[in-house]
Enzyme design. Sequence first.
Site, PDB file in Angstrom:
ATOM      1  N   LEU A   1       0.825  -1.045   0.043  1.00 42.39           N
ATOM      2  CA  LEU A   1      -0.105   0.204  -0.130  1.00 42.39           C
ATOM      3  C   LEU A   1       0.944   1.419  -0.067  1.00 42.39           C
ATOM      4  CD1 LEU A   1      -2.773  -1.116   2.763  1.00 42.39           C
ATOM      5  CD2 LEU A   1      -3.096  -0.697   0.348  1.00 42.39           C
ATOM      6  N   ASP A   2       0.630   2.332  -0.670  1.00 50.05           N
ATOM      7  CA  ASP A   2       1.456   3.372  -0.556  1.00 50.05           C
ATOM      8  C   ASP A   2       1.313   4.131   0.679  1.00 50.05           C
ATOM      9  OD1 ASP A   2       1.235   3.172  -3.288  1.00 50.05           O
ATOM     10  OD2 ASP A   2      -0.208   4.671  -3.537  1.00 50.05           O
ATOM     11  N   ILE A   3       2.586   4.997   0.994  1.00 52.94           N
ATOM     12  CA  ILE A   3       2.623   5.614   2.286  1.00 52.94           C
ATOM     13  C   ILE A   3       1.523   6.243   2.640  1.00 52.94           C
ATOM     14  CG2 ILE A   3       3.764   7.536   1.275  1.00 52.94           C
ATOM     15  CD1 ILE A   3       5.880   7.547   3.758  1.00 52.94           C
TER      16      ILE A   3
ATOM     17  N   LYS B   1      -4.842   4.995  -7.843  1.00 57.41           N
ATOM     18  CA  LYS B   1      -4.667   6.358  -8.373  1.00 57.41           C
ATOM     19  C   LYS B   1      -4.557   6.666  -9.927  1.00 57.41           C
ATOM     20  CE  LYS B   1      -2.498   7.196  -3.823  1.00 57.41           C
ATOM     21  NZ  LYS B   1      -1.049   7.163  -3.336  1.00 57.41           N
TER      22      LYS B   1
END
Length: 240
Positions: free
Chosen positions: A103-105, A188
């Site tokens: 998962l992205d930050i 995204k």
Amino acid sequence: MRLDKYLASGLGLGSRTDVKKMIKSGRVKIDGMTGIRPETAVDPYCDKVYIDGAQARYREFAYLMLNKPKGCVSATEDAKLPTVCDYVPQEFKHMNLFPVGRLDIDTEGLCVLTNDGRMAHRLLSPKSHVPKTYIAELDAQITTEDIEKFKAGLILEDGFKCKPSELEIYGVNTAKVVIYEGKFHQVKRMFSAVGKNVLALRRIKMNRLCLDGNLGPGEIRELTETELEQLDDKRGGADE
Ligand code: URA
């Protein structure tokens, strides 16, 4: 396996020196054995080992659910930033858990940590088409045209053709999306392909496993047997 190795690496009860002291002070007993020493051979699956009178529970694998907060990276270590592994409770630290997927930050939500590499491989393999469900807060409301484009399979900016995905209105400027693959920044980039920016992203489901709504950001717990089955349908099945 040597008893001291089993206590230190298998059960995470301390360093080899710590557990040798435990053994020598008589705190460790094994059913049917006398003269227990650090080098005594034990079978973790058959021998009953007691520490201070309580039976030790040996497990090869652990499966945890973390409600990943923003600001940490989905990695086992990082030179500068906190990682999801920083949230692993002490009792599991010796098991070398790692996050299943990334998962992205700035993404929050369901993050599974395990040391079961085969299960992680099954879930992450592109051939598995495991559904992942996200709630995305956007800078605009989604349209029926967006829903159709997601369904048909979007083309990303680099020409990658996404598999069909499910998009639905979840709230004002908020959408629920289910994807069946896991390319870098995929959600995204998918919204960007329909001219929208993701302001916040939260994963709420992986396969049939839902994020426990009672877990606050940064909270972590073990999966139940039922949840484990919801996560990995093929558990216990034939080798893939
Ligand atoms: N897609 C993204 O863009 N980011 C995530 O963290 C997960 C899926």
